[in-house]
Design an enzyme around this catalytic site. Structure first.
Site, short mmCIF file in Angstrom:
data_model
loop_
_atom_site.label_atom_id
_atom_site.label_comp_id
_atom_site.label_asym_id
_atom_site.label_seq_id
_atom_site.Cartn_x
_atom_site.Cartn_y
_atom_site.Cartn_z
N LYS A 10 0.83 -1.21 0.00
CA LYS A 10 0.00 0.00 0.00
C LYS A 10 0.87 1.27 0.00
O LYS A 10 2.08 1.21 0.25
CB LYS A 10 -0.94 -0.04 1.21
CG LYS A 10 -1.96 -1.20 1.14
CD LYS A 10 -3.00 -1.08 2.24
CE LYS A 10 -4.03 -2.20 2.13
NZ LYS A 10 -5.15 -2.01 3.11
N TYR A 50 -12.43 -2.31 -4.02
CA TYR A 50 -12.99 -2.45 -2.67
C TYR A 50 -14.52 -2.38 -2.66
O TYR A 50 -15.12 -2.03 -1.63
CB TYR A 50 -12.40 -1.39 -1.75
CG TYR A 50 -11.00 -1.69 -1.27
CD1 TYR A 50 -10.71 -2.85 -0.54
CD2 TYR A 50 -9.94 -0.81 -1.51
CE1 TYR A 50 -9.43 -3.12 -0.08
CE2 TYR A 50 -8.66 -1.07 -1.04
CZ TYR A 50 -8.41 -2.23 -0.32
OH TYR A 50 -7.15 -2.50 0.14
N PHE A 58 -15.72 3.28 6.80
CA PHE A 58 -14.32 3.61 6.49
C PHE A 58 -14.03 3.67 4.99
O PHE A 58 -12.90 3.93 4.59
CB PHE A 58 -13.37 2.60 7.15
CG PHE A 58 -13.63 1.16 6.77
CD1 PHE A 58 -13.12 0.62 5.60
CD2 PHE A 58 -14.39 0.33 7.59
CE1 PHE A 58 -13.35 -0.69 5.24
CE2 PHE A 58 -14.62 -1.01 7.24
CZ PHE A 58 -14.10 -1.51 6.06
N ARG A 86 -1.57 -14.53 4.66
CA ARG A 86 -2.29 -13.80 5.71
C ARG A 86 -1.53 -13.86 7.03
O ARG A 86 -1.47 -12.88 7.78
CB ARG A 86 -3.72 -14.33 5.86
CG ARG A 86 -4.57 -13.99 4.65
CD ARG A 86 -6.01 -14.43 4.79
NE ARG A 86 -6.76 -13.60 5.72
CZ ARG A 86 -7.22 -12.38 5.44
NH1 ARG A 86 -6.97 -11.83 4.25
NH2 ARG A 86 -7.91 -11.70 6.32
N ASN A 113 -2.51 0.20 6.56
CA ASN A 113 -1.99 -1.01 7.20
C ASN A 113 -0.97 -1.77 6.33
O ASN A 113 -0.79 -2.97 6.49
CB ASN A 113 -3.15 -1.91 7.68
CG ASN A 113 -4.00 -2.44 6.54
OD1 ASN A 113 -3.84 -2.01 5.39
ND2 ASN A 113 -4.89 -3.37 6.83
N HIS A 116 -2.13 -5.55 1.67
CA HIS A 116 -3.42 -6.25 1.50
C HIS A 116 -3.13 -7.65 1.01
O HIS A 116 -2.19 -7.85 0.23
CB HIS A 116 -4.29 -5.53 0.46
CG HIS A 116 -5.44 -6.37 -0.01
ND1 HIS A 116 -6.62 -6.45 0.68
CD2 HIS A 116 -5.56 -7.21 -1.07
CE1 HIS A 116 -7.43 -7.30 0.05
NE2 HIS A 116 -6.80 -7.78 -1.02
N GLU A 127 -9.43 -10.92 -7.53
CA GLU A 127 -8.52 -9.79 -7.35
C GLU A 127 -7.35 -9.84 -8.35
O GLU A 127 -6.93 -8.81 -8.88
CB GLU A 127 -8.00 -9.77 -5.91
CG GLU A 127 -9.10 -9.44 -4.92
CD GLU A 127 -8.67 -9.53 -3.47
OE1 GLU A 127 -9.50 -9.20 -2.59
OE2 GLU A 127 -7.52 -9.95 -3.18
#
Ligand code: CMP
Length: 140
Positions: A10, A50, A58, A86, A113, A116, A127
């Protein structure tokens, strides 16, 4: 089973000059990076990616953040890749991310964060197809 998962570095992690450090973690964990590119998302691209979150409170902050600078997207391949990736990332909320995970080391907030990763094989396929054409994926 050998799986593919989709990963994003990100904008906050790119801004920290952490692309190479994060790629090293992927490779040290045994993933093969079989597709990769840098891009700066438009609002439309971020909203589309998203879309499942569009009713969440958010969502607007997430889209603003994800379009705030360049990102790096990649496809990781390996045994049990979705779950292992993950685990490498740590909890979505970095306040809960275990020491040594990517989010513990590079996240700034719940929104910023750092990384992703797909949450299931099915979402990974969707994705991956959102960002990569078939001929941009280079398995070996
Ligand atoms: P990511 O894995 O990219 O998927 C959706 C993102 O929305 C998630 O990481 C977080 O960055 C963000 N997110 C999810 N839940 C919240 C929340 N409760 N508050 C702020 N951001 C969130």
């Amino acid at each position: 089973a050998i799986e593919r998962t989709f990963s994003i570095i990100k904008p906050n992690a790119v801004a920290k000059n952490a692309i190479g450090a994060i790629y090293s973690r992927f490779e040290a964990a045994g993933f093969k990076i079989i597709a990769a590119k840098m891009l700066h998302l438009s609002r439309e691209q971020a909203e589309g990616f998203y879309a499942e979150h569009k009713e969440r409170p958010f969502f607007n902050d997430l889209v603003t953040f994800m379009t705030s600078g360049p990102i790096v997207v990649q496809v990781l391949e390996g045994e049990n890749a979705v779950l292992r990736h993950r685990d490498l990332m740590g909890a979505t909320n970095p306040a809960n991310a275990l020491a040594g995970t990517l989010r513990a080391d590079y996240a700034d907030s719940f929104t910023a964060n750092a990384v992703h990763g797909s949450d299931a094989v099915e979402s990974a396929a969707r994705e991956i197809a959102y960002f990569f054409a078939d001929d941009e994926i280079c398995p070996r």
